[in-house]
Design a protein around this motif. Structure first.
Motif: not given
Length: 176
Positions: A92, A96-97, A99, A102
């Motif tokens: 992340w 910057r995947t 949330l 994730i």
């Protein structure tokens, strides 16, 4: 991997790493890691350096937790928590995947690890019980062997009697 929807595919490699850490320790988890990255390199012809370092840190930390933690359930709890929170947290931070993605990965992974840990715990416990039963059985046979008389046990199968156990000092005194 498992495709959840058209855009998202889940893989359970983390479960394999946790099993490697539990069953084989550092050598096993490092071999699994190297084999995974060799396979990825052969299939994709590319290696993402940040993911390699994140994965390496995750497996080294997880291996350390599995080595230092003594109780079965705490190994799985601490190891899985560290592995997934560290790995996906770093993914992340670096990529910057979202949330939501994730969280979906974490949910499926934790459920899978829980099922695997319960099943493996059941297998380990069953093996321990089987060993205890064998030990008690051997102790009873030894007790029968050293008694002064004779004890036997037979089993009737169809119309035939088969001796399962014959023990006692009388057997040895008679040369049988």
């Amino acid at each position: 991997g498992v495709t959840v929807d058209g855009q998202m595919s889940l893989n359970f490699r983390g479960v394999g790493f946790l099993l490697a850490a539990f069953l084989g320790g550092y050598p096993s988890i490092l071999i699994a890691f190297v084999m995974l990255w060799l396979w990825r390199f052969i299939m994709d012809n590319s290696i993402e350096i940040p993911v390699i370092f994140i994965g390496l840190a995750a497996i080294l930390g997880t291996g350390f937790i599995f080595v230092k933690t003594r109780t079965y359930w705490f190994k799985w709890l601490y190891g899985a928590t560290f592995f997934y929170v560290f790995y996906y947290g770093m993914i992340w931070l670096v990529y910057r995947t979202p949330l939501e993605v994730i969280w979906t990965y974490l949910s499926y992974q934790i459920v899978c690890v829980g099922v695997i840990a319960c099943f493996l715990g059941y297998l380990i416990r069953a093996r321990e019980y089987k060993q205890q039963i064998s030990q008690v059985e051997q102790e009873l046979i030894d007790m029968l062997r050293f008694q002064p008389g004779l004890t036997f046990k037979y089993h009737k199968h169809r119309d035939q009697f088969t001796y399962i156990l014959i023990e006692g000092q009388l057997l040895y005194q008679l040369g049988l």
